[in-house]
Design an enzyme around this catalytic site. Structure first.
Site, mmCIF file in Angstrom:
data_model
loop_
_atom_site.group_PDB
_atom_site.id
_atom_site.type_symbol
_atom_site.label_atom_id
_atom_site.label_comp_id
_atom_site.label_asym_id
_atom_site.label_seq_id
_atom_site.Cartn_x
_atom_site.Cartn_y
_atom_site.Cartn_z
ATOM 1 N N GLY A 1 0.815 -1.212 0.000
ATOM 2 C CA GLY A 1 0.000 0.000 0.000
ATOM 3 C C GLY A 1 0.847 1.260 0.000
ATOM 4 O O GLY A 1 0.540 2.229 -0.711
ATOM 5 N N GLU A 2 1.914 1.251 0.772
ATOM 6 C CA GLU A 2 2.799 2.411 0.835
ATOM 7 C C GLU A 2 3.599 2.561 -0.464
ATOM 8 O O GLU A 2 3.895 3.681 -0.885
ATOM 9 C CB GLU A 2 3.747 2.297 2.035
ATOM 10 C CG GLU A 2 3.052 2.425 3.381
ATOM 11 C CD GLU A 2 2.214 1.198 3.722
ATOM 12 O OE1 GLU A 2 1.112 1.384 4.289
ATOM 13 O OE2 GLU A 2 2.642 0.062 3.419
#
Length: 414
Positions: free
Chosen positions: A60-61
């Site tokens: 996600g990051e």
């Protein structure tokens, strides 16, 4: 506190080989790091160009970093980009993709003082970016000690985090950064309260990412043909808790076609769900496209973000469990999105905002899901939700450009 932290890191490194014998998750975590330093040495011997290093916790990051990576490469084509991951759930899928914008990907070693020194010395970056969180004290200290420009992007802070409770070990990590780019004004206020003022409100780079995905979505001719003129509902990153309320909905709403992309590719839950569904089901990898099919299980990695192009509405999983998955992905296609009741909504501010905007819908039970779903079946409410999604995404794109614009002023080399 630092002595305790360093002792815990050294102890963890010592225990990892033993714990990996009894835990498959630790085994993946540990074996992936076995040749970390040797691999990095070999990479740097062959690639001596200036390097930009991005550290992310997981997938996600990385998605938040990607628009900034792409904008940075356009600005400085001579820079090679290396991304370090902490979690195997991010490292493994990105390693398989072999993305052209990345010169190299690696795990971050356990944050012992010795590992931090060795890693930063070998990496020798020109500039470093951490994304959102996942701070590692010794690594940050080494970057600062070398005088390497260090930035935090997509920062989203909350009251109650240790950085804001008291001075000392955790708060000091904030001050290692030369500049912090935040997602929201709340984060700016929290930084101001502790005396950190080198910050800029840039916005959430995920909006840039989902807008790009929607604009350049992968093509699936077989799904286009399967969809035809029928309305499709996409269920993304769903868990068992989500399917407990979704299975009755699927069985009740037989006029729709359904795409189910589970969080895990373990076939056992999918087989179990299939046994409870009344419509004709197929697994995408084994799909006989001539057979009747109302429900498709996506049993591979990498398709989901583009599948929302087929959706009338979507459901994103994880809300009932450890954490909500990315609801901005369907919203990037201007698709209204449902999600389960969140235990800790503060960790997912986009969920609350989506509800305020009228394009996100939190449900705690099957009854609530049916009520909200049937409300969106009405044309007026549906078109209002679609319009709200479009406006929200459009208003919030451009975070990567704002970050690079500010960096150009801060860094003469850019």
């Amino acid at each position: 506190m630092k002595l305790i932290y360093n002792f815990s890191m050294i102890l963890s490194e010592w225990l990892m080989p033993i714990l990996s014998l009894i835990s498959s998750k630790i085994r993946v975590f540990w074996t992936g790091r076995k040749n970390l330093f040797q691999n990095l040495i070999e990479f740097r011997e062959k690639n001596k160009q200036p390097l930009a290093w991005f550290h992310v916790a997981s997938l996600g990051e990385y998605e938040q970093a990607k628009p900034v990576i792409e904008a940075l490469i356009l600005k400085r084509s001579d820079l090679q980009v290396v991304v370090s991951f902490f979690s195997p759930s991010g490292y493994i899928p990105i390693q398989k993709k072999k993305l052209k914008e990345l010169a190299y990907i690696t795990y971050l070693p356990l944050d012992t003082p010795a590992n931090a020194r060795k890693f930063v010395n070998l990496m020798a970056p020109e500039i470093v970016f951490f994304v959102k969180y996942d701070f590692w004290n010794n690594v940050l200290h080494e970057i600062k000690r070398h005088g390497i420009p260090l930035y935090l992007i997509a920062a989203s802070f909350r009251e109650g985090q240790p950085y804001f409770r008291q001075k000392g070990f955790f708060r000091d990590q904030i001050f290692y950064f030369d500049h912090i780019f935040t997602q929201n004004t709340k984060s700016l206020s929290l930084l101001d309260e502790i005396g950190y003022t080198a910050h800029t409100l840039a916005g959430d780079t995920r909006f840039d990412r989902v807008s790009q995905t929607a604009e350049f979505a992968a093509s699936f001719p077989d799904l286009e043909k399967w969809k035809s003129e029928d309305p499709v509902i996409v269920l993304g990153s769903v868990w068992q808790e989500d399917m407990e309320i979704l299975i009755p909905l699927i069985n009740q709403k037989r006029r729709y076609k359904w795409i189910i992309a589970p969080h895990s590719l373990d076939p056992k839950p999918m087989e179990s769900w299939r046994g409870r569904l009344e419509g004709d089901c197929e697994f995408y990898s084994k799909w006989d496209k001539q057979a009747p099919c109302e429900i498709l299980f996506i049993d591979n990695v990498g398709m989901l973000s583009s599948l929302y192009q087929f959706a009338r509405v979507a459901y994103v999983g994880g809300g009932f469990g450890k954490g909500l998955h990315n609801i901005l992905e369907p919203l990037g296609f201007h698709v209204p999105v449902f999600f389960g009741k969140l235990a800790n909504s503060r960790k997912f501010p986009e969920a609350k905002i989506s509800q305020e905007k009228g394009c996100g819908f939190e449900v705690a039970s099957f009854a609530e899901l049916v009520a909200q779903f049937e409300r969106l079946e009405e044309g007026k409410h549906y078109h209002t939700a679609v319009k709200s999604a479009k406006m929200w995404v459009t208003e919030n794109t451009g975070a990567a450009a704002r970050i690079i614009g500010k960096l150009t002023k801060l860094e003469k080399r850019l």
